[in-house]
Scaffold this active site. Sequence first.
Site, mmCIF file in Angstrom:
data_model
loop_
_atom_site.group_PDB
_atom_site.id
_atom_site.type_symbol
_atom_site.label_atom_id
_atom_site.label_comp_id
_atom_site.label_asym_id
_atom_site.label_seq_id
_atom_site.Cartn_x
_atom_site.Cartn_y
_atom_site.Cartn_z
ATOM 1 C CB SER A 64 31.598 55.503 38.633
ATOM 2 O OG SER A 64 32.525 55.490 39.701
ATOM 3 C CG HIS A 65 33.288 49.937 40.703
ATOM 4 N ND1 HIS A 65 33.660 50.030 39.381
ATOM 5 C CD2 HIS A 65 33.212 48.615 40.990
ATOM 6 C CE1 HIS A 65 33.827 48.810 38.900
ATOM 7 N NE2 HIS A 65 33.563 47.938 39.852
ATOM 8 C CB SER A 66 32.605 55.615 43.738
ATOM 9 O OG SER A 66 32.381 56.706 44.596
ATOM 10 C CG ASP A 123 34.769 53.261 38.012
ATOM 11 O OD1 ASP A 123 34.350 52.204 37.492
ATOM 12 O OD2 ASP A 123 34.451 53.604 39.170
#
Length: 129
Positions: free
Chosen positions: A11-13, A69
Site C-alpha cells: 500500500s502507498h500508506s 491499493d
Amino acid sequence: MNRKVAIIIVSHSVNIGQGIKDLISQVITNVPILMACGIDNNEIGTSIEKIQAVFETMDSEAEGIIFYDLGSAKMNAEMAIEMFGVKNLQIAEDVPIVEGAYIAAVESNMGKSKDEILNSLAKLKVKEF
C-alpha cells in the site's frame, strides 16, 4: 504441520496497511500478514526495496498472495517479483484490498492452498460494465 499462505499488503500508506493487518489480526492470529507500505520515513508511496525486504523475510518454500491499493503498487510488486525471481507469490489482480486480504487470511487459516484461495478471490474481481 500445514504451512499457511502468507498475505502481503502493498500500500502507498503505512496506515492503510496497518489497518488491514489490525482488522485481520482481530480474528486470525496464525497467518503471516506482511506489509510493504509507504516509502522511507513512512511517507506516502511504494518502494520496490520494501517489497523485496518482505520477500527476504519469507521462507523460500512459503507461498503468498500480494494485495495492492493502487496501480503503481501493483507495478512495483510485479517488478520486485521479477527482480527477486520469486515463483511462489502471486498478485491478486483487480481484487479489493481489504475484503480480498481478509478472505484470503480466513481461507489460509482454514488450510487452503494458494490456488484455492485465488479461485475464491476471483469472485471478488472488479467487473467492467
